[in-house]
Design an enzyme around this catalytic site. Structure first.
Site, PDB file in Angstrom:
ATOM      1  N   CYS A  22       0.842  -1.194   0.000  1.00  0.00           N
ATOM      2  CA  CYS A  22       0.000   0.000   0.000  1.00  0.00           C
ATOM      3  C   CYS A  22       0.874   1.238   0.000  1.00  0.00           C
ATOM      4  O   CYS A  22       2.104   1.159   0.069  1.00  0.00           O
ATOM      5  CB  CYS A  22      -0.933   0.005   1.215  1.00  0.00           C
ATOM      6  SG  CYS A  22      -0.060   0.143   2.787  1.00  0.00           S
ATOM      7  N   CYS A  25       3.409   1.684   2.750  1.00  0.00           N
ATOM      8  CA  CYS A  25       4.699   1.012   2.540  1.00  0.00           C
ATOM      9  C   CYS A  25       5.629   1.905   1.727  1.00  0.00           C
ATOM     10  O   CYS A  25       6.823   2.020   2.024  1.00  0.00           O
ATOM     11  CB  CYS A  25       4.489  -0.310   1.807  1.00  0.00           C
ATOM     12  SG  CYS A  25       3.440  -1.500   2.663  1.00  0.00           S
ATOM     13  N   ASP A 463       9.659  25.040 -34.853  1.00  0.00           N
ATOM     14  CA  ASP A 463      10.725  25.270 -35.812  1.00  0.00           C
ATOM     15  C   ASP A 463      10.170  24.953 -37.207  1.00  0.00           C
ATOM     16  O   ASP A 463       9.135  24.299 -37.344  1.00  0.00           O
ATOM     17  CB  ASP A 463      11.916  24.368 -35.482  1.00  0.00           C
ATOM     18  CG  ASP A 463      13.079  24.584 -36.427  1.00  0.00           C
ATOM     19  OD1 ASP A 463      13.369  25.747 -36.745  1.00  0.00           O
ATOM     20  OD2 ASP A 463      13.682  23.590 -36.856  1.00  0.00           O
TER      21      ASP A 463
END
Length: 779
Positions: A22, A25, A463
């Protein structure tokens, strides 16, 4: 430009962390690693990876030890295989094969052996749980002593099936930390312990006891209820949810595995007219290898002989086959659809284009969006808060004189229903699915910060040469100065000095000069110098030759030629030899087929296109008129483009820059978001946040739409993850949600988050509108 994962000094180490369940952790591992001086870490729950930036004096062993002190198993991710090194795997940049059961790049989390054990545990748990659930939920089937049979069946589930939760909870307790496993373990133990009390001390063990079933908790009866169905349902639903979640998470990482699967295992090399089969790891640059019809090109190279069509769809997203012949570059992983090819290898291992694509996708999936970092911080305090709430609710119910059974039920339901797992999966699963889908469409995104920037872009600086146009320039006409060195000599000297140029204009001049030369190869150039945005210069046969953008004060014949070139929207370059203007070369280019559609789609998405080019004003405005661009900046040097970007950003605009050459690198780095054409230079690609692999400018609009869809998916995931807990925890606290339904709801929340993210795998770009212009000539 964003700099996801960058660090001022030090190195980056990737770790595989096993056992995380989870977001709590994740938070714990990050905190443990960050306690080391100079270390920052980003941990991804979906991939099970930790990306750690640390000083050079911090060893990998220290990092591994820190993660292990947090209570998790860990190991180093194997580095990419260096050029020419033997390889025992088939991944393009060193990862294991998709068939490897211990593939560290597999985002599904556990290895295949662990996955097999988890499936077996789930199957046995289901077989044991089914009779308990049926007997507990259908009173008509409750025979004499049914509750004791349920106890016998439930005990292995509580002990063996839930053992991984108990083990990780104990490990967390040893490290003074609480995670989702702590909640599950406590919920199972509490339910089972109450059932034991009810059976042995509360009267529920009477042989003729019958227990009605209700979806809502009930109390106040003479006989204490047993909660064996909750004790077995919690592990069953959580294990089922984990299994479905792992399968879904594996789906989000399908793009990485498919990229790894494109790499060849063996290659047929040809030396001295003889062929032999080699492992791909033994191939070195410069060797020739054979590609037969239907085979994949083993690695990047140049065609020496033969011609064919290559399928690049899985690499660049380009649906149409690409014709190749002698002198044409080929990409490793492409499928040969036609004739026999002899290819000379130019890159192997981690240096190939396929390896770089894989690495970009991997790095993108390792990052975190701002929303996920917030969710991880919330998860860090979420589990302790839930434990405190469960104890508080238990005490409140008991203090208010409620039946102990109701109090225990409410506390257990809170423990079970509150899960930060969905918070931890909300962003990484969506990011994995989106970056994987983007890679298949030829859009490579460096990380979540790039996605976030792409989502908010409102101006894009374009460009011209090589971006809006194909960059395949050709010489249209040459005008020489009267009384000068002559047309042929001027072209020959210009072509010689342009041999060292990377610019499309320079390559076109050199190619034209070589074809026009009747004196053999072009002479060499000494002292070559390229001035981005201006031109090139060098010494050829003892003469100083300059090929540059025309200025003022030209001889009359060249001034007239310049005016004619500008009127025809041609790009002129001036050839100057030993300080004298000798010739004017006019070159033409062609707009890319998708340029008109790209500009139109960007405008419809609320993104304003701006043309910035080093070309002359007349040429730039001619192209802008054809594409419907209103803001044009001509004569732009690299510094000028960067200054333009700063000016736009200073006005509060969110600016993206798209380019393909060295002269675009400064502007790409200056922008909020840099986009490089995959056909451009390595400098431009390295400075960009997004790379369009197939070199199709129309993919810019697709990238913007994909970013917006991804961020919307992440927001929806987080709303669900937070909203789920905001609704279910209060219901459990007031006794309106039983432990069994709480377990089912908790498991469903994670599965729904991952399933929502998986929808990104099928995201499609907007179809091209019939009848839209396919592109126009810029001549």
């Amino acid at each position: 430009m964003t700099a996801e994962g960058s660090t001022v000094a030090g190195v980056t180490t990737d770790l595989v962390v096993r056992g995380m369940t989870c977001a709590a952790c994740v938070n714990r591992v990050e905190k443990r690693l960050s306690r080391i001086d100079g270390v920052t870490a980003s941990v991804n729950l979906a991939t099970g990876r930790a990306r750690v930036h640390h000083p050079v004096d911090v060893t990998a062993q220290e990092l591994l030890a820190a993660v292990e002190r947090a209570g998790y198993e860990t190991e180093l991710v194997p580095p990419p295989v260096p050029r020419g090194a033997p390889r025992a795997t088939t991944g393009p940049a060193g990862p294991a094969s998709p068939d490897d059961p211990d593939d560290p790049d597999d985002p599904a989390g556990p290895t295949r052996e662990e996955a097999r054990k988890d499936r077996e545990r789930l199957l046995i748990t289901a077989l044991l749980c089914l009779p308990v659930l049926v007997l507990s939920m259908v009173p008509a089937l409750q025979f004499r002593n049914w509750q004791w049979l349920c106890l016998v069946l439930a005990a292995p589930v509580v002990v063996w099936s839930a053992w991984p939760f108990h083990l990780r909870a104990a490990r967390g307790l040893r490290h003074s930390a609480a995670t989702m496993d702590t909640l599950v373990s406590l919920g199972v133990i509490a339910s089972f312990s109450w059932s034991l009390y009810a059976l042995f001390l509360g009267g529920a063990g009477d042989p003729g006891m019958r227990m009605p079933f209700s979806l809502l908790p009930s109390a106040g009866t003479e006989v204490a209820h047993v909660y064996l169905e909750a004790a077995v349902a919690v592990p069953l639903f959580v294990l089922t949810g984990r299994h479905l979640e792992a399968r879904a998470r594996r789906g989000t990482g399908a793009a990485l595995r498919s990229l790894a699967g494109l790499a060849a295992k063996d290659v047929t090399v040809r030396e001295d007219g003889r062929e032999r089969l080699l492992p791909i790891g033994e191939l070195v640059p410069g060797q020739g290898f054979v590609v037969r019809p239907g085979e994949r090109v083993a690695t990047d190279g140049v065609v020496v002989s033969g011609s064919s069509a290559l399928d690049l769809s899985l690499i660049t997203g380009e649906s149409d086959p690409v014709e190749v012949g002698p002198g044409r570059a080929v990409v490793g992983g492409a499928v040969n659809m036609g004739g026999l090819l002899l290819v000379q290898a130019t890159a192997v291992g981690a240096d190939t284009r396929l390896a770089r694509i894989t690495q970009l996708v991997t790095e993108a999936q390792a990052g975190k969006a701002r929303a996920q970092r917030l969710a991880d911080r919330v998860a860090g305090v979420f589990v302790p808060a839930v434990l405190s709430l469960a104890v508080t609710v238990l005490g409140f119910w008991l203090g208010a004189g409620a039946d102990p059974q109701a109090a225990v039920t409410a506390a257990v339901a809170i423990l079970v229903v509150a899960c930060p797992c969905a918070l931890g999966l909300a962003t990484p699963t969506a990011l994995m699915a989106a970056t994987g889908r983007g890679a298949r469409l030829g859009i490579l995104v460096k990380g979540p910060q790039s996605l976030e920037a792409l989502r908010h872009v409102d101006v894009i600086v374009l460009d011209k040469t090589g971006t809006l146009t194909t960059g395949h320039m050709s010489v249209v006409r040459v005008t020489e100065t009267a009384g000068g060195i002559g047309r042929d000599a001027a072209v020959r000297l210009a072509g010689a000095v342009e041999q060292g140029s990377e610019h499309p204009l320079g390559r076109a001049v050199a190619s034209y000069a070589q074809r026009a030369s009747d004196r053999g190869p072009l002479p060499g150039v000494a002292g070559f110098l390229a001035v981005p945005g201006s031109g090139v210069t060098g010494i050829v046969e003892g003469r100083r030759v300059e090929v540059l953008t025309p200025g003022e004060g030209l001889p009359a014949s060249l001034a007239q030629a310049l005016a004619e070139a500008e009127a025809a929207a041609l790009t002129p370059v001036l050839v100057r030899v030993d300080g004298f203007d000798e010739a004017l070369i006019a070159l033409g280019d062609v707009l890319r087929p998708g340029s008109y559609r790209a500009v139109d789609r960007l405008r419809r998405l609320g993104v304003e296109p701006v043309l910035a080019t080093g070309d002359r004003e007349a040429t730039a405005r001619a192209v802008a008129r054809e594409l419907g661009i209103t803001e044009v900046h001509a004569h732009c040097t690299p510094e000028g483009k960067a200054a333009l970007v700063r000016e736009l950003r200073g006005g509060g605009r969110r600016v993206a820059v798209i380019g393909d050459g060295v002269n675009d690198a400064a502007a790409l780095a200056e922008a909020d978001l840099g986009i490089a054409m995959g056909s451009g230079t390595d400098v431009a690609i390295g400075a960009a946040d997004v790379t369009l692999v197939r070199g199709d400018i129309e993919a810019v609009a697709d990238a913007v739409r994909l970013a917006r869809r991804t961020l919307a998916t992440i927001r929806l995931n987080l709303v669900w993850a937070f909203g789920y807990n905001a609704v279910t925890v209060p219901l459990a606290a007031v006794g309106l949600l039983g432990p069994m339904l709480a377990a089912a709801a908790m498991s469903a929340s994670s599965v729904l988050v991952v399933a929502n993210s998986l929808r990104l795998r099928t995201w499609q770009p907007a179809p091209r509108r019939p009848g839209s212009p396919a592109g126009r000539a810029s001549r």
